[in-house]
Design an enzyme around this catalytic site. Structure first.
Site, PDB file in Angstrom:
ATOM      1  N   ILE A 139      19.160  19.879 -30.956  1.00 38.20           N
ATOM      2  CA  ILE A 139      20.596  19.691 -30.848  1.00 38.20           C
ATOM      3  C   ILE A 139      20.845  18.953 -29.540  1.00 38.20           C
ATOM      4  O   ILE A 139      20.036  19.011 -28.618  1.00 38.20           O
ATOM      5  CB  ILE A 139      21.395  21.016 -30.907  1.00 38.20           C
ATOM      6  CG1 ILE A 139      20.905  22.024 -29.863  1.00 38.20           C
ATOM      7  CG2 ILE A 139      21.314  21.621 -32.290  1.00 38.20           C
ATOM      8  CD1 ILE A 139      21.689  23.341 -29.874  1.00 38.20           C
ATOM      9  N   ASP A 140      21.959  18.236 -29.461  1.00 33.77           N
ATOM     10  CA  ASP A 140      22.227  17.383 -28.313  1.00 33.77           C
ATOM     11  C   ASP A 140      22.410  18.182 -27.026  1.00 33.77           C
ATOM     12  O   ASP A 140      22.739  19.370 -27.058  1.00 33.77           O
ATOM     13  CB  ASP A 140      23.484  16.538 -28.564  1.00 33.77           C
ATOM     14  CG  ASP A 140      23.348  15.641 -29.781  1.00 33.77           C
ATOM     15  OD1 ASP A 140      22.201  15.253 -30.096  1.00 33.77           O
ATOM     16  OD2 ASP A 140      24.381  15.329 -30.407  1.00 33.77           O
ATOM     17  N   MET A 141      22.251  17.501 -25.906  1.00 33.52           N
ATOM     18  CA  MET A 141      22.314  18.152 -24.599  1.00 33.52           C
ATOM     19  C   MET A 141      23.614  18.935 -24.413  1.00 33.52           C
ATOM     20  O   MET A 141      23.594  20.060 -23.909  1.00 33.52           O
ATOM     21  CB  MET A 141      22.187  17.095 -23.487  1.00 33.52           C
ATOM     22  CG  MET A 141      22.284  17.668 -22.080  1.00 33.52           C
ATOM     23  SD  MET A 141      22.042  16.439 -20.776  1.00 33.52           S
ATOM     24  CE  MET A 141      23.582  15.520 -20.889  1.00 33.52           C
TER      25      MET A 141
END
Length: 303
Positions: A139-141
């Site tokens: 999942i994105d930062m």
């Protein structure tokens, strides 16, 4: 990125699968490497994305972007992590906002992988190599929430197979800009890498991407939405919502940044999967982070 430009000028090079041609023309990487590069949009033929089965033609101009090799030593770090579920095969953590999942240029420490290496010691799958031990999806930062990590190769292969056939249940919650005229819907729009900016994704003729959404609440100018992923492309929810005119609140890539808000308001709430050894279905929920709850309460008062 190192960029290589190739031209098909010899008829002997025509009619060859693009992945095979690249493995022959640029032998420092394997054919499987180029297949993944093609799928990820790092290979353009005449300015367009193609599939691995594409057959070369006379006059084709091919641009290949290759990540330069850099040897790094990833170290375990005593970073606190919130464990939502753990057994002998897998671990589900609640990833906080701002934490990168695995080491990458500019982020070689302080990542979730560094923390997992400290917690799990040598008990992480090695299929994705030294940079991404245990990581089977990302999942994105600036996205928070449930992330499933594999402790051994058997579990990794099993979970990867579940993801491939879209049987892993992944539900997200997000706040988007604007209001909807419908209660629910589906965005079915292929996603590929933006040829003008390799760090961004775009709706294109890339890989299949399907996002189901359900509007939970609407406020003045904002909506609280649930997303169910059928596929899991890079930045999928963010790209799809921007595509239909409802970018995620705070998305500084596909929307507009918001003062005092760190990136998109997106939370991976639920992940459900079949446990690799027992065959039992396991479902894990990550509570909404405090900043998200505060925003909801703020907008609810505006109604």
């Amino acid at each position: 990125m190192d960029e290589f430009t190739l031209s098909i000028e010899d008829s002997a090079d025509c009619g060859v699968r693009i992945d095979k041609y690249l493995a022959q023309a640029l032998p420092e990487k394997s054919r499987s490497y180029y297949q993944k590069a093609i799928d990820s949009g790092f290979v353009l033929v005449n300015g367009k994305q193609v599939k691995s089965k594409y057959q070369t033609k006379l006059g084709d101009d091919i641009v290949v972007s290759i990540e330069p090799v850099k040897e790094i030593d990833i170290q375990p770090e005593d970073i606190p992590i919130e464990i939502l579920y753990e057994d002998q095969d897998v671990i589900v953590v609640n990833k906080p906002k701002g934490m990168v999942v695995h080491p990458a240029p500019g982020h070689y420490s302080g990542t979730l992988v560094n923390a997992l290496m400290y917690h799990c010691k040598d008990s992480l799958s090695g299929i994705n190599g030294e940079i991404r031990p245990g990581i089977v999806h990302r999942i994105d930062m600036n996205t928070t929430g449930s992330l499933l990590v594999c402790k051994n190769d058997k579990a990794h292969n099993d979970i990867a197979a579940q993801i491939k056939v879209h049987s892993v249940n992944r539900i997200y919650k997000g706040i988007v800009i604007g209001n909807f005229k419908v209660d629910e819907g589906t965005v079915n729009a292929r996603i590929g890498r933006n040829p003008k900016d390799r760090k961004k994704m775009v709706v294109s003729d890339g890989r299949e991407a399907i996002t189901h959404f359900k509007v939970l609440e609407q406020y003045k100018g904002y909506s609280y939405v649930q997303f169910k992923l059928e596929t899991g492309r890079t930045h999928q929810i963010r790209v799809h919502m921007a595509h239909i005119g409802h970018p995620l609140l705070g998305d500084d890539v596909y929307g507009k940044p918001v003062k005092n808000l760190q990136g998109q308001t997106l939370h991976a709430q639920t992940i459900g999967f079949v446990q690799p050894t027992t065959g039992e279905y396991v479902e894990v929920d990550a509570p909404l982070p405090a900043y998200f709850e505060d925003l909801l309460n703020k907008y609810r008062k505006m109604v």
